[in-house]
Design a protein around this motif. Sequence first.
Motif, short mmCIF file in Angstrom:
data_model
loop_
_atom_site.label_atom_id
_atom_site.label_comp_id
_atom_site.label_asym_id
_atom_site.label_seq_id
_atom_site.Cartn_x
_atom_site.Cartn_y
_atom_site.Cartn_z
N SER A 6 0.84 -1.20 0.00
CA SER A 6 0.00 0.00 0.00
C SER A 6 0.88 1.25 0.00
O SER A 6 2.06 1.19 0.36
N PRO A 7 0.31 2.40 -0.39
CA PRO A 7 1.07 3.65 -0.32
C PRO A 7 1.58 3.94 1.09
O PRO A 7 2.68 4.48 1.25
N GLU A 8 0.80 3.56 2.08
CA GLU A 8 1.22 3.78 3.47
C GLU A 8 2.44 2.92 3.80
O GLU A 8 3.37 3.38 4.47
N GLN A 9 2.44 1.69 3.33
CA GLN A 9 3.59 0.82 3.56
C GLN A 9 4.83 1.34 2.84
O GLN A 9 5.93 1.34 3.39
N LEU A 10 4.65 1.81 1.63
CA LEU A 10 5.78 2.27 0.83
C LEU A 10 6.37 3.58 1.35
O LEU A 10 7.47 3.98 0.93
N ALA A 11 5.67 4.23 2.26
CA ALA A 11 6.23 5.43 2.88
C ALA A 11 7.39 5.08 3.81
O ALA A 11 8.20 5.95 4.15
N ASP A 12 7.47 3.81 4.21
CA ASP A 12 8.59 3.32 5.02
C ASP A 12 9.76 3.03 4.08
O ASP A 12 9.63 2.22 3.16
N PRO A 13 10.90 3.70 4.27
CA PRO A 13 12.04 3.49 3.36
C PRO A 13 12.48 2.03 3.26
O PRO A 13 12.92 1.58 2.20
N ALA A 14 12.39 1.30 4.37
CA ALA A 14 12.79 -0.11 4.34
C ALA A 14 11.86 -0.93 3.45
O ALA A 14 12.30 -1.78 2.67
N ILE A 15 10.55 -0.68 3.57
CA ILE A 15 9.59 -1.37 2.71
C ILE A 15 9.77 -0.96 1.25
O ILE A 15 9.73 -1.79 0.33
N ALA A 16 10.01 0.31 1.03
CA ALA A 16 10.20 0.79 -0.35
C ALA A 16 11.40 0.11 -0.99
O ALA A 16 11.37 -0.28 -2.17
N ARG A 17 12.49 -0.06 -0.21
CA ARG A 17 13.68 -0.73 -0.75
C ARG A 17 13.38 -2.20 -1.02
O ARG A 17 13.77 -2.73 -2.07
N SER A 18 12.71 -2.86 -0.11
CA SER A 18 12.38 -4.28 -0.32
C SER A 18 11.45 -4.45 -1.51
O SER A 18 11.58 -5.42 -2.28
N ASN A 19 10.51 -3.55 -1.68
CA ASN A 19 9.61 -3.60 -2.84
C ASN A 19 10.40 -3.49 -4.14
O ASN A 19 10.16 -4.23 -5.11
N GLU A 20 11.36 -2.57 -4.16
CA GLU A 20 12.21 -2.40 -5.34
C GLU A 20 12.97 -3.68 -5.66
O GLU A 20 13.09 -4.09 -6.84
N ILE A 21 13.48 -4.35 -4.63
CA ILE A 21 14.24 -5.60 -4.82
C ILE A 21 13.32 -6.72 -5.29
O ILE A 21 13.64 -7.45 -6.24
N LEU A 22 12.16 -6.86 -4.64
CA LEU A 22 11.23 -7.92 -5.00
C LEU A 22 10.78 -7.82 -6.45
O LEU A 22 10.65 -8.82 -7.15
N ARG A 23 10.56 -6.61 -6.92
CA ARG A 23 10.06 -6.41 -8.28
C ARG A 23 11.09 -6.79 -9.35
O ARG A 23 10.74 -6.99 -10.51
N LYS A 24 12.35 -6.90 -8.95
CA LYS A 24 13.39 -7.30 -9.92
C LYS A 24 13.45 -8.82 -10.11
O LYS A 24 14.01 -9.30 -11.10
N CYS A 25 12.90 -9.56 -9.18
CA CYS A 25 12.97 -11.03 -9.26
C CYS A 25 12.02 -11.53 -10.36
O CYS A 25 10.84 -11.17 -10.40
N VAL A 26 12.56 -12.40 -11.25
CA VAL A 26 11.75 -12.92 -12.36
C VAL A 26 11.49 -14.43 -12.20
O VAL A 26 11.11 -15.10 -13.17
N HIS A 27 11.73 -14.95 -11.02
CA HIS A 27 11.44 -16.37 -10.69
C HIS A 27 12.25 -17.36 -11.51
O HIS A 27 11.86 -18.52 -11.65
N CYS A 28 13.38 -16.96 -12.06
CA CYS A 28 14.10 -17.83 -12.99
C CYS A 28 14.70 -19.06 -12.31
O CYS A 28 14.88 -20.10 -12.93
N GLY A 29 15.04 -18.94 -11.04
CA GLY A 29 15.58 -20.08 -10.31
C GLY A 29 17.06 -20.33 -10.49
O GLY A 29 17.59 -21.33 -9.99
N PHE A 30 17.76 -19.44 -11.20
CA PHE A 30 19.20 -19.61 -11.35
C PHE A 30 19.90 -19.65 -9.98
O PHE A 30 20.91 -20.32 -9.81
N CYS A 31 19.34 -18.92 -9.03
CA CYS A 31 19.96 -18.84 -7.70
C CYS A 31 20.00 -20.17 -6.98
O CYS A 31 20.87 -20.41 -6.14
N THR A 32 19.07 -21.07 -7.30
CA THR A 32 19.05 -22.36 -6.59
C THR A 32 20.29 -23.19 -6.87
O THR A 32 20.72 -23.99 -6.04
#
Length: 440
Positions: A6-32
């Motif tokens: 939510s916009p309220e959650q994204l006002a927290d810098p920590a949540i905003a940073r985690s959201n930015e990181i999560l959105r980059k993941c494409v589920h490819c599974g190379f990391c496994t």
Amino acid sequence: MQTSFSPEQLADPAIARSNEILRKCVHCGFCTATCPTYQVLGDELDSPRGRIYLIKDMLENERVPDAKTVKHIDRCLSCLACMTTCPSGVHYMHLVDHAREYIEKTYKRPLGDRALRWILARILPYPTRFRIALLGAKIGRPFKRLMPDARLRAMLEMAPKVIPPVSRNDDPQSFAPEGQRRMRVALMTGCAQKALNTDINDATIRLLRRFGCEVVVAEGAGCCGALTHHMGKTEESHATAAKNIRAWAREMDGDGLDAIVINTSGCGTTVKDYGHMFRGEALAGDAARVSAIAMDVSELLVKLDLPKGTETGLTVAYHAACSLQHGQKIKSYPRDLLKSAGFTVVEPADSHLCCGSAGTYNLMQPEISGQLKARKIRTLEAKAPDVIAAGNIGCMMQIGSGTAVPVVHTVELIDWATGGPQPPALSGDGTAVSDVPILR
């Protein structure tokens, strides 16, 4: 990956940073393919991709984490091999650090877990306390079989056979260069390293002075904060990190610093992240300045252009610490320096995989850590080395506890090859390495 904060959650810098990181993941599974815990356990939730799903669900729903979620996140080594592998640039380190902080604030661990984590946070970052604890562990080691908890047995096994004497080189002071001064650098002497092995800082100071560095041990600098940071204890980690930032900023604003040199790669990864850790805080500017000139000792030695040594006839198996190769993206410098100094350098199979030390991981997850240690030692010994070299005290302790091959810091070997004394770990054990011809 789609997110729905939510916009309220994204006002927290920590949540905003985690959201930015999560959105980059494409589920490819190379990391496994490069995740040590997935290799050992074979559970999708013990892979970076699986943990990302757990973290996303926990943060988006502001959910109090359950025991299952905590178990799988706790099992993460923070080796960061996934970041090296990821084709999408997912900054998993910042994400899992946020998850650990969230868990620390919202989840009540069992009493035994809380007690262990409290003890580790109160002892390991403080060299004097750590020395006393090591002495107690040394006395209690013969009774380790009587301990009901594997973690308590791991703590007893951690104690070295010989606790080194205190080195006065760790006290705040300045060491003049030999010859003309080329640089003025601050050396981070650390915390656990000062209790476990005083030879590393001594060798670093000798080596840097030999090649024109004035070396400063800054008043007020100490633990980098990594140990508590990776437990999610943000207030504690920031308090110790802030002392370093203030101490080094004083030196930078005084006679100036060309670099802050760090010879424990786990600490180096954390110090280089101070700018992120303190973003938005009063110390943000100084934290960013500190991060900008923080260097692993191998980075600085490459800049100093050390002379090429003669062939030593000594085979060195180089263990690449995860915090160095994945956290700081430093892969070739230590190997190149050892080769240039005259050593024959070999590397084990699967050198990208963790040895299982990972800060306090070997104490809190001894079963998984033990499997990773056994595999790492097996691949190192397969190279039939005369000595094993590493750039991180945790790796050195982990590997050294399970092999008869001497384990030393990379900087000790380079110091020896360029005029310093033989590393103490190589002498007095009946091996022939003391007779190896070394550049003088």
